[in-house]
Scaffold this motif. Structure first.
Motif, PDB file in Angstrom:
ATOM      1  N   PHE A 135       0.828  -1.208   0.000  1.00 41.55           N
ATOM      2  CA  PHE A 135       0.000   0.000   0.000  1.00 41.55           C
ATOM      3  C   PHE A 135       0.863   1.259   0.000  1.00 41.55           C
ATOM      4  CE2 PHE A 135      -1.620   3.297   2.946  1.00 41.55           C
ATOM      5  CZ  PHE A 135      -2.629   3.820   2.150  1.00 41.55           C
ATOM      6  N   VAL A 136       0.496   2.206  -0.874  1.00 37.65           N
ATOM      7  CA  VAL A 136       1.140   3.516  -0.936  1.00 37.65           C
ATOM      8  C   VAL A 136       0.073   4.572  -0.678  1.00 37.65           C
ATOM      9  CG1 VAL A 136       2.351   5.179  -2.402  1.00 37.65           C
ATOM     10  CG2 VAL A 136       2.894   2.741  -2.579  1.00 37.65           C
ATOM     11  N   PRO A 137       0.233   5.433   0.334  1.00 38.57           N
ATOM     12  CA  PRO A 137      -0.752   6.507   0.564  1.00 38.57           C
ATOM     13  C   PRO A 137      -0.772   7.470  -0.618  1.00 38.57           C
ATOM     14  CG  PRO A 137       0.736   6.241   2.452  1.00 38.57           C
ATOM     15  CD  PRO A 137       1.309   5.440   1.332  1.00 38.57           C
ATOM     16  N   LYS A 138      -1.960   7.774  -1.117  1.00 41.20           N
ATOM     17  CA  LYS A 138      -2.110   8.631  -2.283  1.00 41.20           C
ATOM     18  C   LYS A 138      -2.774   9.954  -1.900  1.00 41.20           C
ATOM     19  CE  LYS A 138      -0.552   5.901  -5.580  1.00 41.20           C
ATOM     20  NZ  LYS A 138       0.550   6.277  -6.472  1.00 41.20           N
ATOM     21  N   PRO A 139      -2.359  11.054  -2.526  1.00 39.69           N
ATOM     22  CA  PRO A 139      -3.040  12.326  -2.320  1.00 39.69           C
ATOM     23  C   PRO A 139      -4.517  12.236  -2.700  1.00 39.69           C
ATOM     24  CG  PRO A 139      -0.937  12.675  -3.422  1.00 39.69           C
ATOM     25  CD  PRO A 139      -1.172  11.191  -3.392  1.00 39.69           C
ATOM     26  N   PHE A 140      -5.311  13.071  -2.044  1.00 37.63           N
ATOM     27  CA  PHE A 140      -6.747  13.172  -2.302  1.00 37.63           C
ATOM     28  C   PHE A 140      -7.475  11.853  -2.050  1.00 37.63           C
ATOM     29  CE2 PHE A 140      -4.897  16.618  -4.815  1.00 37.63           C
ATOM     30  CZ  PHE A 140      -5.571  17.692  -4.232  1.00 37.63           C
ATOM     31  N   THR A 141      -7.004  11.118  -1.046  1.00 36.69           N
ATOM     32  CA  THR A 141      -7.734   9.964  -0.540  1.00 36.69           C
ATOM     33  C   THR A 141      -7.800  10.105   0.981  1.00 36.69           C
ATOM     34  OG1 THR A 141      -5.810   8.538  -0.139  1.00 36.69           O
ATOM     35  CG2 THR A 141      -6.757   8.509  -2.370  1.00 36.69           C
ATOM     36  N   PRO A 142      -8.721   9.402   1.637  1.00 36.38           N
ATOM     37  CA  PRO A 142      -8.781   9.468   3.094  1.00 36.38           C
ATOM     38  C   PRO A 142      -7.514   8.968   3.784  1.00 36.38           C
ATOM     39  CG  PRO A 142     -10.844   8.641   2.214  1.00 36.38           C
ATOM     40  CD  PRO A 142      -9.879   8.686   1.063  1.00 36.38           C
ATOM     41  N   PHE A 143      -6.679   8.243   3.067  1.00 32.95           N
ATOM     42  CA  PHE A 143      -5.440   7.727   3.661  1.00 32.95           C
ATOM     43  C   PHE A 143      -4.218   8.573   3.306  1.00 32.95           C
ATOM     44  CE2 PHE A 143      -7.415   3.198   3.620  1.00 32.95           C
ATOM     45  CZ  PHE A 143      -8.082   3.466   4.798  1.00 32.95           C
ATOM     46  N   GLN A 144      -4.437   9.797   2.819  1.00 26.64           N
ATOM     47  CA  GLN A 144      -3.303  10.623   2.410  1.00 26.64           C
ATOM     48  C   GLN A 144      -2.410  11.028   3.589  1.00 26.64           C
ATOM     49  OE1 GLN A 144      -4.725  14.230   0.582  1.00 26.64           O
ATOM     50  NE2 GLN A 144      -5.723  14.988   2.431  1.00 26.64           N
ATOM     51  N   TRP A 145      -2.940  10.933   4.806  1.00 25.65           N
ATOM     52  CA  TRP A 145      -2.172  11.347   5.975  1.00 25.65           C
ATOM     53  C   TRP A 145      -1.410  10.208   6.645  1.00 25.65           C
ATOM     54  CZ3 TRP A 145      -7.400  12.999   5.504  1.00 25.65           C
ATOM     55  CH2 TRP A 145      -7.571  14.361   5.219  1.00 25.65           C
ATOM     56  N   VAL A 146      -1.706   8.954   6.311  1.00 24.32           N
ATOM     57  CA  VAL A 146      -1.179   7.834   7.102  1.00 24.32           C
ATOM     58  C   VAL A 146       0.282   7.555   6.761  1.00 24.32           C
ATOM     59  CG1 VAL A 146      -3.465   6.801   7.191  1.00 24.32           C
ATOM     60  CG2 VAL A 146      -1.821   5.974   5.507  1.00 24.32           C
ATOM     61  N   ALA A 147       0.949   6.886   7.680  1.00 24.80           N
ATOM     62  CA  ALA A 147       2.327   6.463   7.451  1.00 24.80           C
ATOM     63  C   ALA A 147       2.331   5.170   6.648  1.00 24.80           C
ATOM     64  CB  ALA A 147       3.048   6.252   8.780  1.00 24.80           C
ATOM     65  N   MET A 148       3.261   5.080   5.735  1.00 26.02           N
ATOM     66  CA  MET A 148       3.462   3.838   4.986  1.00 26.02           C
ATOM     67  C   MET A 148       4.285   2.883   5.847  1.00 26.02           C
ATOM     68  SD  MET A 148       5.066   3.636   1.171  1.00 26.02           S
ATOM     69  CE  MET A 148       5.623   2.061   0.500  1.00 26.02           C
ATOM     70  N   ASP A 149       4.029   1.596   5.729  1.00 26.56           N
ATOM     71  CA  ASP A 149       4.818   0.612   6.475  1.00 26.56           C
ATOM     72  C   ASP A 149       6.286   0.645   6.036  1.00 26.56           C
ATOM     73  OD1 ASP A 149       2.912  -0.407   8.137  1.00 26.56           O
ATOM     74  OD2 ASP A 149       2.724  -2.349   7.146  1.00 26.56           O
TER      75      ASP A 149
END
Length: 555
Positions: free
Chosen positions: A432-446
């Protein structure tokens, strides 16, 4: 006037539908896909821009691609367009169509091979204006801000005409960029914006230095009823071969929290049955193979009727996406009649909890039922997409991927016995890669080591299962994508070092003193100014915040 040529031999393979125009008294545009010919020619957006530009009498547009070069070759390969074999430096505009962050470094390779200075500030009026658009630019253009004169943020159809009405090849780049930024919605010229950073390295301000918009409004086609998006050129050397691609719609109604397509293409729009029938009839005159393309093809309201039309026309069809809970008898039957040998399903997560976290909206029984129906329809092979490293993921969630694959294998085996043939299940695992303009844009990547451990659990869990194979992207490569996905302007320096290191990411990161991994691995507070915060995609940030909080509530 423009004219089409069939069996164009100067490009790879035998092309049909190529457009050639006289260059005299026209704005000359080199449209470049920063990857190989086979990848670029499978991109419907790239082909659409090529057609739209050539429909303008005052513009001539030709194509160019990243040259295929052996790793041993150290001398640059000159970049020429396919249509006239002209060098990129001979054009007024070089326009890049960028779909993926991993192609950013290819843009620098192409510029250098073309003899064009990499940095926008080092170019003058003797060089082409460098433009860029495409979905990667919709999301976050900042890593390329030092190299691109003008970005276009949005869908091309409503704005291309105005861009080339205003652009004047006789004027200086700065003048053209300023005129475009002031007059055309969706135009972003980085040189007219100043970014400051706090002592902690966070963005402190992003302000215009000229009379240009402080917020860039993305451009979108509000009504697709008058717009048909189909293949312009057919070639056997594209990734999908001589398949006539038809876009069924834009956007996705499901809003999976990891996927940008469900947000940046809002609202979801579908084409009418009559439009799609007309496109199919056009495609049938060129090839017996039709590809239906979109983020949510199986959500198309008229899909049942469309399947009936395709079946009666005796055409082969493929779908760019299949949702397990939207597989109808008509879709499955059409796939079987089209001699499809491999069908793809994307459970994305193994456990019901994780699918609720990402808002996937499908249940385990949907997945098992879809697998069974596909195999019983004599489609012998299945490809399954999963992600690891999703927010809140636990070891139990990773083990659930193994468990679900085993359950699918049991259904697959029973159905294969009835069908009297057995194929293969390919499990594709991506980080998983956090993408801009998604609800997960703020999360840390593993971190890479964590992803490697999770991947090992899946590989070991499925190693002894017959007819199941696991394919996985190297988590190190995903880290690089994560850096570029959420990078700011300073990642331009990283791209320059990567370019000098001939694409060697590990060496580039070792040379970096500013810990670029933090772009991927750092969790952002909800009130932080993000590199892409200046883009307005037509919805409030509060929507993403609410979806993010709902995801965390699934713990």
């Amino acid at each position: 006037m423009a004219h089409s040529e069939r069996d164009h031999k100067k490009g790879p393979g035998s092309e049909t539908g190529v457009i050639r125009k006289d260059h005299r008294n026209r704005i000359r545009v080199a449209l470049v896909y920063p990857n190989t010919y086979s990848v670029g020619m499978a991109n419907l957006g790239f082909q659409t821009v090529y057609r739209l530009l050539n429909e303008m009498d005052g513009v001539v547009c030709e194509r160019a691609f990243l040259p295929q070069q052996s790793p041993e070759s150290k001398s640059p390969v000159p970049i020429k367009t396919l249509e006239s074999r002209r060098f990129l430096g001979d054009f007024d505009v070089v326009a890049f169509s960028i779909s993926f962050e991993n192609d950013y470094s290819n843009l620098l390779t192409i510029l250098e091979n073309a003899g064009i200075p990499l940095r926008a500030g080092e170019r003058n009026s003797h060089h082409p204006l460098i433009m860029a658009g495409g979905v990667a630019c919709f999301l976050n253009p900042e890593p390329l801000a030092d190299f691109v004169d003008v970005f276009f943020i949005g869908e091309s159809e409503p704005a291309l005409h105005k861009i080339f009405e205003i652009f004047d090849p006789c004027k200086d780049h700065q003048v053209n960029a300023l005129n475009l930024a002031r007059s055309v919605p969706g135009i972003y010229a980085p040189c007219f914006y100043s970014v400051s950073y706090s002592s902690s390295g966070r963005i402190q301000s992003f302000v215009p230095t000229e009379d240009v918009p402080s917020v860039i409004q993305r451009v979108f086609a509000s009504d697709l009823k008058t717009i048909s998006t189909t293949s312009t050129i057919l070639t056997p050397d594209a990734e999908f071969g001589r398949t006539f691609l038809i876009e069924t719609g834009r956007g996705c109604p499901h809003g999976c929290r990891f996927c940008s397509a469900g947000y940046i293409y809002r609202p979801p729009r579908f084409r009418s049955l009559s439009q799609l029938i007309a496109s199919i009839e056009e495609g049938a005159t060129k090839t017996p193979r039709i590809g239906l393309v979109g983020a949510a093809v199986t959500d198309l309201p008229c899909l049942e009727s469309l399947c009936d039309v395709i079946q009666k026309a005796k055409l082969d069809v493929s779908f760019s996406s299949l949702r397990a809970d939207r597989l109808t008898d008509a879709v499955v039957s059409l796939l079987a009649l089209s001699h499809v040998k491999t069908a793809t399903l994307a459970p994305d997560a193994g456990s019901e909890r994780m699918r609720r976290v990402i808002k996937k909206g499908i249940q385990e029984e949907d997945i098992l039922s879809a697998a069974e129906r596909l195999v019983l329809a004599n489609i012998p092979n299945l490809k399954l997409y999963f992600m690891i490293g999703l927010p809140t993921e636990t070891r139990e969630d990773v083990l659930a991927i193994v468990d679900l694959c085993v359950k699918i294998k049991q259904v697959f085996l029973s159905a294969s016995r009835i069908a009297k043939r057995i194929g293969t299940i390919t499990v594709s695992v991506n980080s998983f890669v956090p993408k801009p303009f998604t609800p997960f844009q703020w999360v840390a990547m593993d971190p890479v080591k964590t992803l490697q451990k999770k991947l090992k659990i899946i590989q070991e869990g499925l190693r002894a299962v017959p007819n199941v194979r696991v394919n996985a992207e190297n988590p190190k490569h995903t880290l690089f994508q994560g850096i570029l996905s959420r990078g700011d302007r300073r990642t331009g320096e990283l791209l320059l070092r990567l370019h000098k290191n001939h694409g060697n990411w590990p060496e580039t990161l070792r040379e970096s003193l500013d810990h670029p991994e933090e772009y991927a691995l750092r969790k952002r507070p909800l009130d932080e100014i993000l590199p892409w915060s200046f883009i307005d995609h037509g919805f409030e940030t509060g929507l993403l915040v609410r979806e993010y909080e709902r995801a965390l509530a699934e713990i």
